[in-house]
Design an enzyme around this catalytic site. Structure first.
Site, short mmCIF file in Angstrom:
data_model
loop_
_atom_site.label_atom_id
_atom_site.label_comp_id
_atom_site.label_asym_id
_atom_site.label_seq_id
_atom_site.Cartn_x
_atom_site.Cartn_y
_atom_site.Cartn_z
N GLU A 259 0.76 -1.25 -0.16
CA GLU A 259 -0.08 0.23 -0.02
C GLU A 259 0.80 1.42 -0.01
O GLU A 259 0.90 1.98 0.95
CB GLU A 259 -0.88 -0.16 1.21
N GLU B 59 -5.23 -8.71 0.03
CA GLU B 59 -6.04 -8.34 1.28
C GLU B 59 -7.44 -8.18 0.76
O GLU B 59 -7.75 -7.26 -0.13
CB GLU B 59 -5.59 -7.15 1.98
C1 PNW Z 1 -4.59 -1.79 4.98
N1 PNW Z 1 -7.28 3.98 5.03
O1 PNW Z 1 -4.53 -0.67 5.72
C2 PNW Z 1 -3.36 -2.64 5.45
O2 PNW Z 1 -2.74 -3.11 4.45
C3 PNW Z 1 -3.59 -3.53 6.71
O3 PNW Z 1 -2.19 -3.53 7.23
C4 PNW Z 1 -4.81 -3.00 7.41
O4 PNW Z 1 -4.74 -3.94 8.92
C5 PNW Z 1 -5.77 -3.43 6.81
O5 PNW Z 1 -5.78 -2.54 5.57
C6 PNW Z 1 -7.32 -3.01 7.32
O6 PNW Z 1 -7.26 -1.57 7.64
C7 PNW Z 1 -5.27 0.38 5.61
O7 PNW Z 1 -7.63 4.62 6.15
C8 PNW Z 1 -5.52 1.08 6.66
O8 PNW Z 1 -7.68 4.29 4.01
C9 PNW Z 1 -6.10 2.36 6.37
C10 PNW Z 1 -6.61 2.77 5.08
C11 PNW Z 1 -6.54 1.70 4.12
C12 PNW Z 1 -5.70 0.68 4.22
#
Ligand code: PNW
Length: 449
Positions: A166, A354
């Site tokens: 990401e 994911e």
């Molecule tokens: C992803 N947002 O995180 C990550 O790859 C994981 O580590 C995480 O636990 C999972 O998704 C669930 O959140 C994100 O705020 C965290 O846009 C926040 C965002 C997007 C992805």
């Protein structure tokens, strides 16, 4: 009842990341990361939670691999913590760190589980942040040295490699929105971080080829699908910009060696511009073997320059169901992302690296966790993957996020994404109903609807 079948050899997996599950934050020579610092900065993480213990997987990985085996997955996606391998980011290699991941990988292989290794899932050594972090181009060289160490230590055992998890979160969420470590709020810094991360990605791919590492290498960007509220040109453009911020800004340079011109111009209006050095774009566009796609949510919105975001995009609450973290449930968005990738970038093999849902169901009096809502979420998304495959998108596998409840970044331990419930007092793992549902899916390779 109907049956929707997946192709032979389709990979069913589960995912985690080092900082979110390992704990053991000062053990065996691990250095500190920007997330250790962020957790200790007041007001940044829910109730000041931290990763000191997390799910204690550092000590419990053997039992956890047994659970994976019981789940019937054929692949496990995890990340390596840079501060375990090179504690200060640029100096000495820590053999104890390498040993841990060798043991983990050996344990997986002994149980017939293929490792997918993510090289960077956000835990930058703090010592490098003190020198500017990813906004400083020198970090790229330090990263390459870390990567080379991991490549050489695990070559032949790990066949699936992801460079970055990401890049949008690493750059914009962390350096422009400020919600993740290091918590900065500056557009130019975020654009610089995005660019340097992309260059580091390209150089990692080159190094992989030069060293002749066996296996496949890709990247795992996060995607969302934003739809325009209406067919009006300005709504269509605003929705494109907003989803392009996540999708196009990273996918287009990785797949074609070029930034999307429309967004470059938009950023310029906002006073930001990537600092491109000669050769950068060729490096970024180095051919990869697969794309990892993380997908959770999407929405509908319209152009509203007054109240919208930096792209003039304002989401319209459509009354859709949300998960417990407040994200819209939008399964068809996953189909849209997958078919968009095929349309724009051709037939690259894709892993869903994911997909999963936050539901905070607790064990009932009988100890059982009835997370029917997670089962529904997973079912709906897996079906959209099947649709995409029938439409000719080359999806090779699906990893659910997450194998177990874990440290959910700024939300600390308040948000649960696991198909295993974790009792953070006792570290007991409890199989949720979704665990049993996923086991059946992995075993059958088809879904009943
Ligand atoms: C992803 N947002 O995180 C990550 O790859 C994981 O580590 C995480 O636990 C999972 O998704 C669930 O959140 C994100 O705020 C965290 O846009 C926040 C965002 C997007 C992805």
């Amino acid at each position: 009842m109907a049956i929707v079948q997946f192709p032979n050899g389709f990979v069913w997996g589960a995912a985690t990341a080092a900082f979110q599950v390992e704990g053991a934050y000062r053990e065996d020579g691990r250095g500190l990361s920007i997330w250790d610092t962020f957790c200790r900065t007041p007001g940044k993480v829910w109730e000041g939670d931290n990763g000191d213990v997390a799910c204690d997987m550092y000590h419990r990985y053997k039992d956890d691999v047994k659970l994976m085996k019981d789940l019937g997955i054929t692949s496990y996606r995890f990340s390596v913590a840079w501060p375990r391998i090179i504690p200060d980011g640029s100096g000495e290699i820590n053999p104890k760190g390498i040993e841990f991941y060798r043991n983990l990988v050996d344990e997986l292989l002994a149980h017939g589980i293929e490792p997918m290794l993510t090289l960077y899932h956000w835990d930058l050594p703090q010592a490098l942040q003190d020198r500017g972090g990813w906004a400083n181009r020198e970090t790229i060289d330090h990263f390459l040295k870390y990567v080379e160490t991991v490549f050489k230590a695990l070559d032949g055992k790990v066949k699936l490699w992801a460079t970055f998890n990401e890049p949008w979160c690493i750059s914009f969420l962390s350096n422009y929105i400020g919600a993740h470590a290091p918590g900065l709020r500056d557009l130019q810094t975020a654009i610089d971080v995005a660019h340097n991360v992309l260059v580091a990605h390209g150089k990692t791919v080159r190094l992989f080829r030069e060293l002749g590492i066996k296996g496949e290498i890709g990247i795992a960007p996060n995607t969302e699908w934003m739809e325009p509220f209406s067919d009006r040109e300005e709504d269509v453009e605003a929705a494109w910009r907003r989803r392009g911020w996540l999708n196009e800004w990273f996918l287009r340079p990785v797949m074609t060696g070029q930034y999307p011109e429309k967004l470059v111009q938009w950023f310029e209006k906002l006073g930001g511009k990537p600092k491109i050095e000669p050769g950068d774009m060729e490096l970024i566009g180095s051919k990869i073997d697969f794309l990892g796609i993380n997908y959770y949510t999407g929405g509908i919105g319209r152009y509203n320059p007054e109240e919208g975001d930096i792209f003039g995009f304002q989401e319209v609450p459509m009354g859709w169901e949300k998960t417990d973290i407040g994200w819209n449930i939008y399964p068809q968005g996953l189909y849209n992302v997958l078919t968009y990738i095929k349309r724009e970038f051709g037939d690259i093999p894709i892993y869903i690296t994911e997909n999963g849902a936050c539901y905070n169901d607790e064990p009932g009096a009988d100890g059982r966790v009835r997370d029917q809502r997670r089962i529904e979420y997973l079912k709906k998304h897996v079906l959209q993957v099947a649709r995409a495959i029938e439409s000719g998108v080359n999806v090779k596998g699906y990893y659910t996020w997450s194998l177990m409840d874990n440290f959910e970044w700024a939300y600390g331990y308040s948000m649960r994404f696991g198909i295993l419930y974790v009792d953070y007092e006792t570290q007991q793992r409890i199989k949720k109903d979704s665990f049993r549902w996923y086991r059946k899916l992995a075993r059958n390779n088809y879904i009943e609807v």
